[in-house]
Motif scaffolding. Structure first.
Motif, PDB file in Angstrom:
ATOM      1  N   VAL A  21     -15.946  -3.409  41.293  1.00  0.00           N
ATOM      2  CA  VAL A  21     -16.487  -2.117  41.223  1.00  0.00           C
ATOM      3  C   VAL A  21     -17.597  -1.997  40.345  1.00  0.00           C
ATOM      4  CG1 VAL A  21     -15.819   0.139  40.848  1.00  0.00           C
ATOM      5  CG2 VAL A  21     -14.155  -1.305  41.650  1.00  0.00           C
ATOM      6  N   PRO A  23     -20.764  -3.391  39.976  1.00  0.00           N
ATOM      7  CA  PRO A  23     -22.022  -3.216  40.410  1.00  0.00           C
ATOM      8  C   PRO A  23     -22.110  -2.111  40.882  1.00  0.00           C
ATOM      9  CG  PRO A  23     -20.734  -5.469  40.893  1.00  0.00           C
ATOM     10  CD  PRO A  23     -19.838  -4.641  40.228  1.00  0.00           C
ATOM     11  N   LEU A  24     -21.192  -1.384  41.531  1.00  0.00           N
ATOM     12  CA  LEU A  24     -21.602   0.109  41.818  1.00  0.00           C
ATOM     13  C   LEU A  24     -21.970   1.116  40.899  1.00  0.00           C
ATOM     14  CD1 LEU A  24     -18.430   0.209  44.357  1.00  0.00           C
ATOM     15  CD2 LEU A  24     -20.699  -0.704  44.704  1.00  0.00           C
ATOM     16  N   PHE A  25     -21.559   0.975  39.690  1.00  0.00           N
ATOM     17  CA  PHE A  25     -21.777   2.094  38.908  1.00  0.00           C
ATOM     18  C   PHE A  25     -22.948   1.503  37.588  1.00  0.00           C
ATOM     19  CE2 PHE A  25     -18.104   0.278  36.735  1.00  0.00           C
ATOM     20  CZ  PHE A  25     -18.602   0.339  35.461  1.00  0.00           C
ATOM     21  N   ASP A  27     -26.005   0.726  36.794  1.00  0.00           N
ATOM     22  CA  ASP A  27     -27.266   0.703  37.379  1.00  0.00           C
ATOM     23  C   ASP A  27     -27.933   0.323  35.898  1.00  0.00           C
ATOM     24  OD1 ASP A  27     -26.859   1.554  39.742  1.00  0.00           O
ATOM     25  OD2 ASP A  27     -26.773   3.667  39.300  1.00  0.00           O
ATOM     26  N   HIS A  61     -21.525  -5.769  35.515  1.00  0.00           N
ATOM     27  CA  HIS A  61     -22.322  -6.203  36.593  1.00  0.00           C
ATOM     28  C   HIS A  61     -22.163  -7.759  37.019  1.00  0.00           C
ATOM     29  CE1 HIS A  61     -26.313  -5.952  39.283  1.00  0.00           C
ATOM     30  NE2 HIS A  61     -25.879  -4.733  39.127  1.00  0.00           N
TER      31      HIS A  61
END
Lengths: 260, 317
Positions: A21, A23-25, A27, A61
């Protein structure tokens, strides 16, 4: 399922969840946000790394790539290894030569295989997949041969053949269903050793996924600032251990149950 | 007369065993050599990088001798190996043999120290766990061994660095060897690398030896000795271990392949200038002769370990 197993499984799922999960948040994992090696007291939950990047964001990440490469490599190794292993059960010259080559590959340590392939191909995702496949195939092939030989010589396979079924049908109906459980358990073991190898590659500085964002490369890069912010190395190191230890313990348990 | 003949037979068997070992090692080395040649990247293309024009590549390959046919180079390399000449590095044009021996010496020191710890912990744990198979102690020891094996070496090294170098400040975090002296002048740099190898290695050894001990432990003569009322120590030393020692020692040989890989990573973690660091350097600088020399050592050791372990399998089956 024993209680300790449930604890391990929960830990494993939690870390895998973070890795997938993340890598989705996360940034801006590559953005410099502060000065280098700030401790958790000075910045964020885990401080910053040598280039002033947020360790927590980088942690969130940096796991997915490692895991994905290991999964792809394991799938490739199982596929090639099973086919090779079934070929090895034949009694002809080709099978004997292939068997000799398998034994020869087996005595080359996977670490050396890695060095040779990185030397000749440079690093990168597909080199890593190839390394782990080459390193695992001999083991999968030998394991497949050892479990397939008794099945192929069994009465029910002979009976099916005598009843006029083609080899293909016998394979699909009689052989593969019997081989599937031990092979799946073996795939678990192979997945863990693939993860080991790609992590070792990262730690040795071969940047297995390109760039420096994966957990293993983070551990290595953080070592020089370990007195200032130990978490830059410690957090990714613990994340790797939180995958390999539970996965290994659970795979060991499953393997025992399947083989007994 | 008969003793003379049996001695001759034994010598012949040993020579044959060594010949097979050498043949396997050479065969694996030839595979590695041909593989290195077949892969697209070589020293010339790596050195030139993005400046690689076809003319520059041809020129550099000629300079490095890479333009000659692969079998000729293989023959040259094997001839050099036979006479103790391992070639030269391309970048600095220094002899590989002396670099290899000094790195090998430092790794051998590290490995020797680690083996002592691994033997004591691994065998001790295996005997404690295996002689009381299924007990609480067995379960605790076996699971900790498994947990130690499951932890990648560099994670263990990182944890030790954080605890002993960073938090406690007792030991150095890097094992740089001073230019003016040997490793032994600063023994403290050996502690953490040795400890890292011992932790993971003894777990591996315990997993290999425990089943052998456990099998011996339920054998008839050990059971009989126990029923005769002998003390546990006496049963262990006089009845259990004598039968277990040979197969267990040979099972221990399988730890060598693991140690090779683990040591490479550990040396890198502590920047210890041994064989592992030399291999990483050979790959980063694209030095074929250096890599082949290191590969020779690694493969010879691994084949030796597999042959020793096979010996035990042949005997027990």
């Amino acid at each position: 399922m024993r209680r300790t197993d449930r604890v391990w499984l929960t830990l494993l799922l939690a870390v895998l969840g973070l890795a997938l999960v993340g890598p989705l948040f996360a940034d801006g994992a590559d953005a410099t946000v502060a000065t280098g090696y700030l401790s958790p007291a000075q910045h964020g939950p885990l401080g910053t790394d040598g280039l002033g990047r947020d360790v927590w964001l980088r942690l969130a990440h940096g796991g997915a790539g490692l895991l994905l490469v290991a999964v792809i490599a394991t799938a490739a190794a199982m596929l090639i290894g099973i086919v090779l292993g079934l070929t090895l059960t034949a009694h002809n010259l080709v099978a004997r030569l292939l068997g000799l080559l398998t034994d020869l590959l087996l005595v080359i340590p996977s670490m050396l295989t890695m060095m040779v392939l990185v030397f000749g191909l440079g690093s990168g995702v597909w080199t890593m997949v190839l390394i782990m496949t080459v390193a695992s195939v001999p083991f999968v092939a030998r394991f497949t041969r050892s479990i397939a030989t008794p099945v192929l010589g069994s009465d029910y396979v002979l009976a099916a053949r005598a009843a006029g079924d083609s080899w293909y049908t016998v394979f699909r109906r009689e052989v593969l269903p019997n081989l599937a459980p031990p092979l799946l358990a073996d795939a678990g073991t192979r997945l863990i050793s693939a993860l080991y190898l790609v992590a070792a590659a990262g730690f040795l500085g071969f940047s297995p996924l390109g760039g420096d964002g994966d957990w293993a490369t983070m551990v290595q890069a953080g070592l020089e600032g370990i007195r200032l912010n130990p978490w830059a190395s410690l957090a990714p190191a613990l994340a790797i251990a939180a995958v390999t230890i539970p996965a290994n313990l659970l795979a060991d348990r499953v393997m025992r149950r399947v083989m007994s | 007369m008969r003793s003379l003949r049996s001695a001759a037979a034994r010598t012949a068997a040993i020579i044959w065993w060594l010949l097979v070992w050498a043949a396997w090692t050479l065969a694996a080395l030839v595979v590695v050599f041909l593989l290195l040649d077949a892969l697209p990247g070589d020293a010339a293309s790596a050195r030139l990088g993005q400046y690689a024009t076809p003319e520059a590549l041809t020129q550099l390959r000629a300079q490095y001798g890479l333009d000659r046919p692969v079998l000729e180079r293989l023959a040259n390399w094997l001839r050099g190996l036979a006479s103790g000449d391992l070639g030269t590095t391309l970048l600095t044009n220094t002899q590989v043999a002396p670099i290899l021996t000094s790195a090998l010496g430092r790794t051998a020191l590290l490995a020797a120290l680690a083996s002592i710890g691994i033997m004591v912990l691994g065998w001790g744990g295996a005997i404690l766990a295996g002689s009381r198979s299924g007990s609480v102690l067995d379960r605790v020891l076996s699971s900790s061994a498994l947990a130690a094996i499951c932890t990648p070496e560099f994670v263990v090294a990182t944890l030790l660095i954080v605890v002993f170098a960073s938090v406690l400040g007792w030991l150095p975090a890097v094992s740089l060897v001073p230019a003016d002296g040997g490793v032994l002048a600063h023994p403290e740099i050996l502690v953490l690398p040795t400890l890292s190898i011992v932790i993971v290695g003894s777990g591996t050894l315990m997993r290999l030896v425990r089943p052998v001990i456990a099998r011996q432990s339920v054998s008839l003569h050990v059971e009989a000795a126990r029923l005769a009322g002998l003390s546990p120590a006496r049963v262990l030393l006089r009845h259990l271990l004598p039968g277990a020692i040979a197969p267990a020692a040979q099972a221990s040989a399988m730890i060598v392949p693991y140690l090779v890989g683990g040591t490479v990573v550990i040396e890198r973690a502590f920047a210890y200038p041994g064989l592992g660091s030399l291999m990483v350097q050979a790959v980063s600088n694209r030095e074929p002769d250096l890599l082949m020399a290191c590969a020779g050592v690694v493969i010879a050791l691994t084949v030796l370990a597999y042959r020793l372990a096979d010996l035990s399998r042949g005997k027990t089956s």
